[in-house]
Design a protein around this motif. Structure first.
Motif, PDB file in Angstrom:
ATOM      1  N   PRO A 185       0.690  -1.228   0.117  1.00 26.85           N
ATOM      2  CA  PRO A 185       0.069   0.104  -0.086  1.00 26.85           C
ATOM      3  C   PRO A 185       0.749   1.306   0.115  1.00 26.85           C
ATOM      4  CG  PRO A 185       0.124  -0.770   2.205  1.00 26.85           C
ATOM      5  CD  PRO A 185       0.888  -1.810   1.389  1.00 26.85           C
ATOM      6  N   ARG A 186       2.163   1.243  -0.076  1.00 24.62           N
ATOM      7  CA  ARG A 186       2.989   2.346  -0.333  1.00 24.62           C
ATOM      8  C   ARG A 186       2.760   3.283  -1.597  1.00 24.62           C
ATOM      9  NH1 ARG A 186       8.115   3.669   2.557  1.00 24.62           N
ATOM     10  NH2 ARG A 186       6.542   4.946   3.558  1.00 24.62           N
ATOM     11  N   VAL A 187       2.796   4.628  -1.520  1.00 23.65           N
ATOM     12  CA  VAL A 187       2.802   5.498  -2.713  1.00 23.65           C
ATOM     13  C   VAL A 187       3.972   6.049  -2.981  1.00 23.65           C
ATOM     14  CG1 VAL A 187       0.344   5.421  -2.573  1.00 23.65           C
ATOM     15  CG2 VAL A 187       1.669   7.214  -1.052  1.00 23.65           C
ATOM     16  N   ALA A 188       4.207   6.530  -4.054  1.00 25.23           N
ATOM     17  CA  ALA A 188       5.570   6.995  -4.566  1.00 25.23           C
ATOM     18  C   ALA A 188       5.618   8.667  -4.646  1.00 25.23           C
ATOM     19  CB  ALA A 188       5.751   6.548  -6.001  1.00 25.23           C
ATOM     20  N   ALA A 189       4.538   9.355  -4.278  1.00 29.06           N
ATOM     21  CA  ALA A 189       4.437  10.756  -4.422  1.00 29.06           C
ATOM     22  C   ALA A 189       3.159  11.039  -3.808  1.00 29.06           C
ATOM     23  CB  ALA A 189       4.518  11.313  -5.709  1.00 29.06           C
ATOM     24  N   VAL A 190       3.083  12.269  -2.970  1.00 30.63           N
ATOM     25  CA  VAL A 190       1.782  12.722  -2.268  1.00 30.63           C
ATOM     26  C   VAL A 190       1.309  14.126  -2.506  1.00 30.63           C
ATOM     27  CG1 VAL A 190       0.671  12.754   0.035  1.00 30.63           C
ATOM     28  CG2 VAL A 190       2.103  11.013  -0.307  1.00 30.63           C
ATOM     29  N   VAL A 191       0.107  14.333  -2.815  1.00 26.44           N
ATOM     30  CA  VAL A 191      -0.257  15.798  -2.790  1.00 26.44           C
ATOM     31  C   VAL A 191      -1.217  15.928  -1.669  1.00 26.44           C
ATOM     32  CG1 VAL A 191      -1.433  17.532  -4.007  1.00 26.44           C
ATOM     33  CG2 VAL A 191       0.333  16.209  -5.154  1.00 26.44           C
ATOM     34  N   ASP A 192      -0.972  16.916  -0.539  1.00 23.37           N
ATOM     35  CA  ASP A 192      -1.912  17.206   0.401  1.00 23.37           C
ATOM     36  C   ASP A 192      -2.445  18.497   0.476  1.00 23.37           C
ATOM     37  OD1 ASP A 192      -1.630  18.706   2.912  1.00 23.37           O
ATOM     38  OD2 ASP A 192       0.027  16.898   2.952  1.00 23.37           O
ATOM     39  N   LEU A 193      -3.762  18.859   0.367  1.00 19.86           N
ATOM     40  CA  LEU A 193      -4.250  20.154   0.452  1.00 19.86           C
ATOM     41  C   LEU A 193      -4.764  20.225   1.876  1.00 19.86           C
ATOM     42  CD1 LEU A 193      -5.683  20.768  -3.144  1.00 19.86           C
ATOM     43  CD2 LEU A 193      -3.220  20.978  -2.347  1.00 19.86           C
ATOM     44  N   SER A 194      -4.644  21.472   2.505  1.00 21.33           N
ATOM     45  CA  SER A 194      -5.282  21.724   3.766  1.00 21.33           C
ATOM     46  C   SER A 194      -5.800  20.462   4.519  1.00 21.33           C
ATOM     47  CB  SER A 194      -6.786  22.245   3.528  1.00 21.33           C
ATOM     48  OG  SER A 194      -6.375  23.334   2.508  1.00 21.33           O
ATOM     49  N   ALA A 195      -4.694  19.640   4.916  1.00 17.11           N
ATOM     50  CA  ALA A 195      -5.023  18.506   5.812  1.00 17.11           C
ATOM     51  C   ALA A 195      -4.737  18.626   7.166  1.00 17.11           C
ATOM     52  CB  ALA A 195      -4.063  17.412   5.062  1.00 17.11           C
ATOM     53  N   PRO A 196      -5.571  18.026   8.057  1.00 15.13           N
ATOM     54  CA  PRO A 196      -5.069  18.003   9.404  1.00 15.13           C
ATOM     55  C   PRO A 196      -4.166  16.610   9.618  1.00 15.13           C
ATOM     56  CG  PRO A 196      -7.175  16.815   8.773  1.00 15.13           C
ATOM     57  CD  PRO A 196      -6.865  17.460   7.613  1.00 15.13           C
ATOM     58  N   ILE A 197      -3.225  16.919  10.286  1.00 20.16           N
ATOM     59  CA  ILE A 197      -1.999  16.105   9.976  1.00 20.16           C
ATOM     60  C   ILE A 197      -1.597  15.591  11.445  1.00 20.16           C
ATOM     61  CG2 ILE A 197       0.423  16.175  10.024  1.00 20.16           C
ATOM     62  CD1 ILE A 197      -1.005  16.085   7.204  1.00 20.16           C
ATOM     63  N   ASP A 198      -1.745  16.362  12.350  1.00 18.26           N
ATOM     64  CA  ASP A 198      -1.668  15.751  13.899  1.00 18.26           C
ATOM     65  C   ASP A 198      -3.048  15.912  14.633  1.00 18.26           C
ATOM     66  OD1 ASP A 198      -1.149  15.528  16.575  1.00 18.26           O
ATOM     67  OD2 ASP A 198       0.775  16.650  16.586  1.00 18.26           O
ATOM     68  N   LEU A 199      -3.442  14.562  14.839  1.00 17.04           N
ATOM     69  CA  LEU A 199      -4.840  14.540  15.208  1.00 17.04           C
ATOM     70  C   LEU A 199      -4.830  14.117  16.879  1.00 17.04           C
ATOM     71  CD1 LEU A 199      -6.461  12.378  12.610  1.00 17.04           C
ATOM     72  CD2 LEU A 199      -5.896  14.684  12.653  1.00 17.04           C
ATOM     73  N   THR A 200      -3.666  14.574  17.570  1.00 12.99           N
ATOM     74  CA  THR A 200      -3.751  14.418  18.962  1.00 12.99           C
ATOM     75  C   THR A 200      -4.276  15.475  19.831  1.00 12.99           C
ATOM     76  OG1 THR A 200      -1.535  15.289  19.211  1.00 12.99           O
ATOM     77  CG2 THR A 200      -1.797  12.993  18.744  1.00 12.99           C
ATOM     78  N   GLY A 201      -4.921  16.394  19.071  1.00 12.25           N
ATOM     79  CA  GLY A 201      -5.884  17.674  19.890  1.00 12.25           C
ATOM     80  C   GLY A 201      -4.991  19.032  20.012  1.00 12.25           C
ATOM     81  N   VAL A 202      -3.844  18.940  19.064  1.00 13.87           N
ATOM     82  CA  VAL A 202      -3.098  20.329  19.055  1.00 13.87           C
ATOM     83  C   VAL A 202      -3.550  21.000  17.723  1.00 13.87           C
ATOM     84  CG1 VAL A 202      -1.032  19.423  20.216  1.00 13.87           C
ATOM     85  CG2 VAL A 202      -1.056  19.322  17.991  1.00 13.87           C
ATOM     86  N   ASP A 203      -3.166  22.368  17.731  1.00 16.15           N
ATOM     87  CA  ASP A 203      -3.423  23.070  16.545  1.00 16.15           C
ATOM     88  C   ASP A 203      -4.787  22.767  16.030  1.00 16.15           C
ATOM     89  OD1 ASP A 203      -0.874  24.178  16.649  1.00 16.15           O
ATOM     90  OD2 ASP A 203       0.098  22.585  15.641  1.00 16.15           O
ATOM     91  N   LEU A 204      -5.860  22.994  16.689  1.00 11.89           N
ATOM     92  CA  LEU A 204      -6.963  22.480  16.285  1.00 11.89           C
ATOM     93  C   LEU A 204      -8.083  23.615  16.694  1.00 11.89           C
ATOM     94  CD1 LEU A 204      -8.959  19.827  15.717  1.00 11.89           C
ATOM     95  CD2 LEU A 204      -9.056  19.511  17.914  1.00 11.89           C
ATOM     96  N   THR A 205      -9.079  23.825  15.927  1.00 14.74           N
ATOM     97  CA  THR A 205     -10.217  24.956  16.295  1.00 14.74           C
ATOM     98  C   THR A 205     -11.414  24.203  16.925  1.00 14.74           C
ATOM     99  OG1 THR A 205     -11.325  24.212  13.985  1.00 14.74           O
ATOM    100  CG2 THR A 205      -9.770  25.930  13.861  1.00 14.74           C
ATOM    101  N   ASP A 206     -11.797  24.890  17.575  1.00 18.64           N
ATOM    102  CA  ASP A 206     -12.984  24.361  18.652  1.00 18.64           C
ATOM    103  C   ASP A 206     -14.149  23.765  17.720  1.00 18.64           C
ATOM    104  OD1 ASP A 206     -11.760  25.351  20.881  1.00 18.64           O
ATOM    105  OD2 ASP A 206     -12.858  27.055  20.712  1.00 18.64           O
ATOM    106  N   ASP A 207     -14.439  24.227  16.454  1.00 15.94           N
ATOM    107  CA  ASP A 207     -15.690  23.802  15.815  1.00 15.94           C
ATOM    108  C   ASP A 207     -15.196  22.417  14.987  1.00 15.94           C
ATOM    109  OD1 ASP A 207     -13.894  25.012  13.904  1.00 15.94           O
ATOM    110  OD2 ASP A 207     -15.439  25.743  12.566  1.00 15.94           O
ATOM    111  N   PHE A 208     -13.897  22.208  14.898  1.00 19.73           N
ATOM    112  CA  PHE A 208     -13.611  20.857  14.238  1.00 19.73           C
ATOM    113  C   PHE A 208     -13.407  20.003  14.995  1.00 19.73           C
ATOM    114  CE2 PHE A 208     -10.491  18.061  11.628  1.00 19.73           C
ATOM    115  CZ  PHE A 208     -11.421  18.247  10.547  1.00 19.73           C
ATOM    116  N   ALA A 209     -13.080  20.325  16.364  1.00 17.44           N
ATOM    117  CA  ALA A 209     -12.469  19.164  17.234  1.00 17.44           C
ATOM    118  C   ALA A 209     -13.701  18.194  17.436  1.00 17.44           C
ATOM    119  CB  ALA A 209     -12.382  19.911  18.860  1.00 17.44           C
ATOM    120  N   PRO A 210     -14.931  18.477  17.626  1.00 19.44           N
ATOM    121  CA  PRO A 210     -15.787  17.207  17.554  1.00 19.44           C
ATOM    122  C   PRO A 210     -15.879  16.378  16.345  1.00 19.44           C
ATOM    123  CG  PRO A 210     -16.854  19.417  18.358  1.00 19.44           C
ATOM    124  CD  PRO A 210     -15.607  19.626  17.566  1.00 19.44           C
ATOM    125  N   LEU A 211     -15.498  16.807  15.225  1.00 19.72           N
ATOM    126  CA  LEU A 211     -15.566  16.284  14.229  1.00 19.72           C
ATOM    127  C   LEU A 211     -14.466  15.110  14.170  1.00 19.72           C
ATOM    128  CD1 LEU A 211     -16.679  18.678  11.716  1.00 19.72           C
ATOM    129  CD2 LEU A 211     -17.792  17.068  12.472  1.00 19.72           C
TER     130      LEU A 211
END
Length: 306
Positions: A185-211
């Motif tokens: 399942p490995r891939v050779a190139a990645v494009v990511d736009l506006s991605a949430p990357i660290d899901l541990t609760g840091v750098d997070l807006t209040d409205d997105f946290a419940p989602l």
């Protein structure tokens, strides 16, 4: 992050390129020219779309994807890179064939790349890692000899494109596992736009946290064993593929998510192209002709021409 901060970062990035390349979270600046919603998300009528192809069955339920094929695809000639497309929607909504994501699929196909836009299991019915195992399965499906022959795809050159929650899954594909980028399942190139990357609760807006908690199957970040495994930033190593990352300064996913991720990738020696737009545009809303050209150039450089 203000425009006043973005511009100096871009100047530092240019100086870095003249020396040894960008470091840390150095970013180039983009100024998307979007005249109206959907202006740059028109579906290309010359692209052949083969809809609703089964790539996996889970508990008797088929999971489907759409194949967008280049107008001049010649299956008898040399195989070309394929690109998997992962839609956004906060991991709880969105479809492979919505107007915007179908447009992405046909745009990449028109650029010469067989592209495959998939549906995956969504929260709250399905929590992590369900959706991620689906996108992993889609890569493995595309890499199989049967699909490589059917669509003219080189199984050793598979890239992935994702935005927002789909960008999280794309980035997780890129950083999960280690070693050879042309197997499993490995891939050779990645494009990511506006991605949430660290899901541990840091750098997070209040409205997105419940989602985010809903997707992780947790009630709090303090007690959420899925948060770290679901975070691409937790898996970075020197064997990861090249990344193209774009983000806006004031949007639903804080820019710091991408900045810290880019820092980690570059610290591991990974080739990263990082672009920042001043404003609120999110995910594929960033796509204008300039950004699309840059993304195609990235795929050409990392995977080869389509």
């Amino acid at each position: 992050m203000s425009a006043a901060r973005v511009i100096p970062i871009a100047l530092v990035a240019l100086l870095g390129l003249a020396a040894c390349g960008p470091t840390g979270s150095d970013a180039g600046v983009i100024d998307p020219q979007i005249d109206a919603v959907g202006t740059d998300l028109a579906t290309d009528p010359d692209v052949t779309v083969v809809a609703d192809i089964e790539y996996r069955v889970v508990d008797g339920v088929p999971l489907l994807l759409d194949a967008c094929l280049p107008p001049d695809l010649d299956r008898d000639s040399a195989a070309v890179p394929g690109i998997l497309i992962i839609h956004g929607g906060s991991w709880r909504e969105g479809t492979k064939d919505s107007v915007g994501w179908r447009a992405v699929c046909t745009w990449l196909a028109a650029a010469g790349y067989p592209a495959f836009s998939l549906d995956y299991r969504l929260a709250p019915e399905w929590v992590f890692p369900a959706g991620f195992t689906d996108v992993q399965a889609a890569v493995t499906w595309l890499r199989a000899d049967e699909q490589a022959e059917r669509f003219g795809v080189d199984p050793e050159r598979i890239g992935v494109f994702g935005g927002s929650a789909g960008g999280n899954l794309a980035a997780l594909l890129g950083t999960s596992g280690s070693g050879d980028l042309s197997t499993g399942p490995r891939v050779a190139a990645v494009v990511d736009l506006s991605a949430p990357i660290d899901l541990t609760g840091v750098d997070l807006t209040d409205d997105f946290a419940p989602l985010q908690l809903e997707y992780l199957g947790c009630t709090t970040f303090a007690d959420c064993p899925a948060a770290e495994p679901a975070s691409p930033s937790s898996h970075v190593d020197e064997s990861d593929p090249p990344f193209f990352v774009a983000h806006s300064t004031v949007e639903k996913i804080p820019l710091a998510q991408s900045e810290h991720f880019v820092e980690a990738l570059r610290a591991a020696g990974i080739d990263v192209e990082f672009l920042v737009a001043d404003g609120t545009l999110h995910s594929i809303a960033l796509l204008d002709d300039d950004l699309k050209s840059r993304i195609v150039a990235f795929f050409e450089r990392t995977l080869g021409p389509g």
